[in-house]
Motif scaffolding. Structure first.
Motif, PDB file in Angstrom:
ATOM      1  N   UNK A 235       0.836  -1.206   0.000  1.00  0.00           N
ATOM      2  CA  UNK A 235       0.000   0.000   0.000  1.00  0.00           C
ATOM      3  C   UNK A 235       0.873   1.259   0.000  1.00  0.00           C
ATOM      4  N   UNK A 236       1.873   1.289   0.866  1.00  0.00           N
ATOM      5  CA  UNK A 236       2.754   2.455   0.949  1.00  0.00           C
ATOM      6  C   UNK A 236       3.555   2.642  -0.339  1.00  0.00           C
ATOM      7  N   UNK A 237       3.940   1.533  -0.947  1.00  0.00           N
ATOM      8  CA  UNK A 237       4.672   1.593  -2.216  1.00  0.00           C
ATOM      9  C   UNK A 237       3.782   2.146  -3.324  1.00  0.00           C
ATOM     10  N   UNK A 238       2.513   1.787  -3.286  1.00  0.00           N
ATOM     11  CA  UNK A 238       1.568   2.198  -4.330  1.00  0.00           C
ATOM     12  C   UNK A 238       0.969   3.576  -4.083  1.00  0.00           C
ATOM     13  N   UNK A 239       1.120   4.082  -2.857  1.00  0.00           N
ATOM     14  CA  UNK A 239       0.584   5.401  -2.505  1.00  0.00           C
ATOM     15  C   UNK A 239       1.718   6.245  -1.899  1.00  0.00           C
ATOM     16  N   UNK A 240       2.701   6.615  -2.704  1.00  0.00           N
ATOM     17  CA  UNK A 240       3.904   7.281  -2.181  1.00  0.00           C
ATOM     18  C   UNK A 240       3.673   8.685  -1.627  1.00  0.00           C
ATOM     19  N   UNK A 241       2.519   9.271  -1.904  1.00  0.00           N
ATOM     20  CA  UNK A 241       2.282  10.656  -1.493  1.00  0.00           C
ATOM     21  C   UNK A 241       1.636  10.783  -0.115  1.00  0.00           C
ATOM     22  N   UNK A 242       1.300   9.669   0.523  1.00  0.00           N
ATOM     23  CA  UNK A 242       0.640   9.796   1.826  1.00  0.00           C
ATOM     24  C   UNK A 242       1.648  10.255   2.885  1.00  0.00           C
ATOM     25  N   UNK A 243       1.159  11.023   3.832  1.00  0.00           N
ATOM     26  CA  UNK A 243       2.017  11.592   4.873  1.00  0.00           C
ATOM     27  C   UNK A 243       2.444  10.522   5.871  1.00  0.00           C
ATOM     28  N   UNK A 244       3.529  10.825   6.615  1.00  0.00           N
ATOM     29  CA  UNK A 244       4.027   9.895   7.626  1.00  0.00           C
ATOM     30  C   UNK A 244       2.961   9.609   8.681  1.00  0.00           C
ATOM     31  N   UNK A 245       2.173  10.637   9.005  1.00  0.00           N
ATOM     32  CA  UNK A 245       1.124  10.445  10.009  1.00  0.00           C
ATOM     33  C   UNK A 245       0.114   9.404   9.539  1.00  0.00           C
ATOM     34  N   UNK A 246      -0.203   9.449   8.250  1.00  0.00           N
ATOM     35  CA  UNK A 246      -1.134   8.472   7.692  1.00  0.00           C
ATOM     36  C   UNK A 246      -0.511   7.080   7.669  1.00  0.00           C
ATOM     37  N   UNK A 247       0.804   7.038   7.438  1.00  0.00           N
ATOM     38  CA  UNK A 247       1.505   5.760   7.481  1.00  0.00           C
ATOM     39  C   UNK A 247       1.450   5.145   8.871  1.00  0.00           C
ATOM     40  N   UNK A 248       1.573   5.994   9.880  1.00  0.00           N
ATOM     41  CA  UNK A 248       1.465   5.521  11.266  1.00  0.00           C
ATOM     42  C   UNK A 248       0.067   4.989  11.541  1.00  0.00           C
ATOM     43  N   UNK A 249      -0.910   5.697  11.037  1.00  0.00           N
ATOM     44  CA  UNK A 249      -2.305   5.268  11.216  1.00  0.00           C
ATOM     45  C   UNK A 249      -2.539   3.915  10.546  1.00  0.00           C
ATOM     46  N   UNK A 250      -1.948   3.735   9.385  1.00  0.00           N
ATOM     47  CA  UNK A 250      -2.105   2.481   8.649  1.00  0.00           C
ATOM     48  C   UNK A 250      -1.530   1.303   9.440  1.00  0.00           C
ATOM     49  N   UNK A 251      -0.444   1.562  10.149  1.00  0.00           N
ATOM     50  CA  UNK A 251       0.248   0.491  10.876  1.00  0.00           C
ATOM     51  C   UNK A 251      -0.427   0.106  12.186  1.00  0.00           C
TER      52      UNK A 251
END
Length: 218
Positions: free
Chosen positions: A94-110
């Motif tokens: 998901x992160x590879x396919x959506x490179x523009x998401x913010x770090x905060x959103x990455x934390x939320x995803x995890x």
């Protein structure tokens, strides 16, 4: 009957908010299954593996929102998965396919990860993954450190007449592997701490620049 389904059975095409697959339909199926079979551990674990495959399949969809990803991942209780490696793989895709998401959103995803149920190899991959926020990587590494046994168990394979020197070698090999893994984990943890310090430094520099910019425009 969801425990007897295959991945192809879940890949129903639809127009759910522009998504290629009908994710909402699958979410409803999972919730219904949990309501009926929530106490059947065997069935839940079978579906857990299936849903991990489904997450990996839908993760590249550019229109898949984090909220939908999480809804699929979190439909099942924690005990439905003995291992969360599949969930991590889906997050990585998901992160590879959506490179523009913010770090905060990455934390939320995890947040759907159970770090204690990641294998050591996957945890090392997570720690080195630049797409994973440093705070998440540190949490995962710390959880793995607490899982390392204090004493190293080993099994003597062979006859009862095995010489003391061979027994010592068996123990030494196992102990060396244990020390190597622990050292590797410590190195990864230090790298994560360095990443956090660098990010904090960058944030401070940005604040200084912003304050200067604001001052010039007052």
């Amino acid at each position: 009957m969801l425990e007897k389904a295959t991945l192809d059975d879940l890949l129903v095409c639809g127009h759910d908010m522009g998504l290629y697959y009908d994710v909402s339909f699958v979410i409803r199926l999972i919730k219904l299954f949990v309501d009926i079979n929530g106490n059947d551990v065997m069935k839940m674990k079978k579906v857990g593996g299936l849903i991990d495959k489904y997450l990996i399949e839908i993760s590249p969809d550019q229109k898949l929102k984090i909220s939908k990803f999480l809804e699929v991942a979190e439909c099942l209780p924690d005990f439905a998965r003995d291992c969360f490696d599949g969930v991590y793989r889906a997050i990585d895709i998901y992160l590879e396919s959506h490179p523009m998401i913010a770090f905060e959103e990455g934390s939320r995803l995890c947040r759907c990860l159970n770090y204690n149920k990641l294998t050591f190899e996957v945890c090392k991959d997570l720690a080195k993954n630049p797409k994973i926020p440093p705070r998440i990587a540190m949490q995962a590494l710390i959880s793995q450190q607490t899982n390392i046994p204090i004493s190293c168990e080993f099994t003597i394979v062979g006859s009862k007449s095995m010489s003391p020197s061979k027994i010592n070698l068996c123990y030494q090999d196992n102990n060396d592997n244990f020390l190597e893994e622990k050292e590797d984990m410590s190195i990864n943890l230090e790298k994560m701490q360095w990443r956090v310090r660098e990010l904090e430094k960058l944030c401070k520099e940005m604040k200084v620049q912003m304050s200067k910019f604001t001052g010039h425009n007052v």
